[in-house]
Scaffold this motif. Sequence first.
Motif, short mmCIF file in Angstrom:
data_model
loop_
_atom_site.label_atom_id
_atom_site.label_comp_id
_atom_site.label_asym_id
_atom_site.label_seq_id
_atom_site.Cartn_x
_atom_site.Cartn_y
_atom_site.Cartn_z
N PRO A 246 0.79 -1.24 0.00
CA PRO A 246 0.00 0.00 0.00
C PRO A 246 0.82 1.29 0.00
O PRO A 246 0.48 2.24 -0.70
N SER A 247 1.90 1.33 0.79
CA SER A 247 2.71 2.55 0.83
C SER A 247 3.38 2.84 -0.51
O SER A 247 3.52 3.99 -0.92
N GLU A 248 3.77 1.76 -1.22
CA GLU A 248 4.38 1.93 -2.54
C GLU A 248 3.34 2.42 -3.55
O GLU A 248 3.65 3.25 -4.42
N VAL A 249 2.12 1.93 -3.43
CA VAL A 249 1.05 2.36 -4.32
C VAL A 249 0.77 3.84 -4.12
O VAL A 249 0.62 4.60 -5.09
N LYS A 250 0.70 4.27 -2.87
CA LYS A 250 0.45 5.69 -2.58
C LYS A 250 1.57 6.57 -3.12
O LYS A 250 1.33 7.64 -3.66
N GLU A 251 2.81 6.10 -2.98
CA GLU A 251 3.95 6.87 -3.49
C GLU A 251 3.90 6.97 -5.00
O GLU A 251 4.19 8.02 -5.58
N GLN A 252 3.52 5.87 -5.67
CA GLN A 252 3.40 5.88 -7.12
C GLN A 252 2.29 6.82 -7.57
O GLN A 252 2.45 7.58 -8.54
N GLU A 253 1.17 6.80 -6.88
CA GLU A 253 0.06 7.71 -7.21
C GLU A 253 0.47 9.16 -7.03
O GLU A 253 0.09 10.03 -7.81
#
Length: 260
Positions: A246-253
Amino acid sequence: MSSSDYRTRFLSDTVARKYDEMYQGNSYDLWLWNKEMKILELIITKYLRNVTSIRYLDFACGIGRIVSFMESRVGTAVGIDVSLPMLERAAQRVRTASLVHGDITQDKNLLAGPFDLITAFRFFLNAQTDLRAGALEALRVRLADDGLLVLNIHGNSWSLRAISVVLKRLLGNNESINQMSPLQVKRMLVSHGFRVVDMYGVGVLTPRLHKLCGQRVSHVLSRMLQVLGLQVFAIDIIVVCRKMIPSEVKEQEKREHQSR
């Protein structure tokens, strides 16, 4: 589906038969596949050795080349494809794997998963952009949170193949030839919520040079590429990836928002 839809390419028995013939005799494709098999075994040993009974899916399984190899190395194996002629050939190869006719990019209820390991070989290079996106989304939903997606790109634009393509253009051959670089593959995966954890390279020579120089020379050059850590310049690249947390997804977004 339009004629440009990659889903339609292997629907005829004639095309399925020709594809099957690619992996017979002393063909270049068979030579590559012999190398790929060893890499698949390495991936299982490296990343899934602690998984008791691996749930495995071979997406776009075609003639069953990969799922028939993998079925004895996993707990349960499933192959899926949109082409009945290809699946008929796959049925002659598999022993325990289940074969499913259908399209998970269009049917959300088909093969719910989750799967610990999903392979997708010889698909993403030639699939059109929207189909690539649909496939990655469908596979991501069906992949276990700690599972692996393993795919290959058999036309690396950072390899000698790129020079071969340029020469063909100069000689007036305007045939459509798809290529992708490792960087393009990584960007594609990241944009759909995957992170690359490993990459392997197979083959240095183009099919014509391979035939001219022989398998021994091809093997030595391919081995040198691995030893020197230059897999990104191989003809065929195999990419191992996981779902982003989840943290990587948020960073990518966040990055995507900032780039707009």
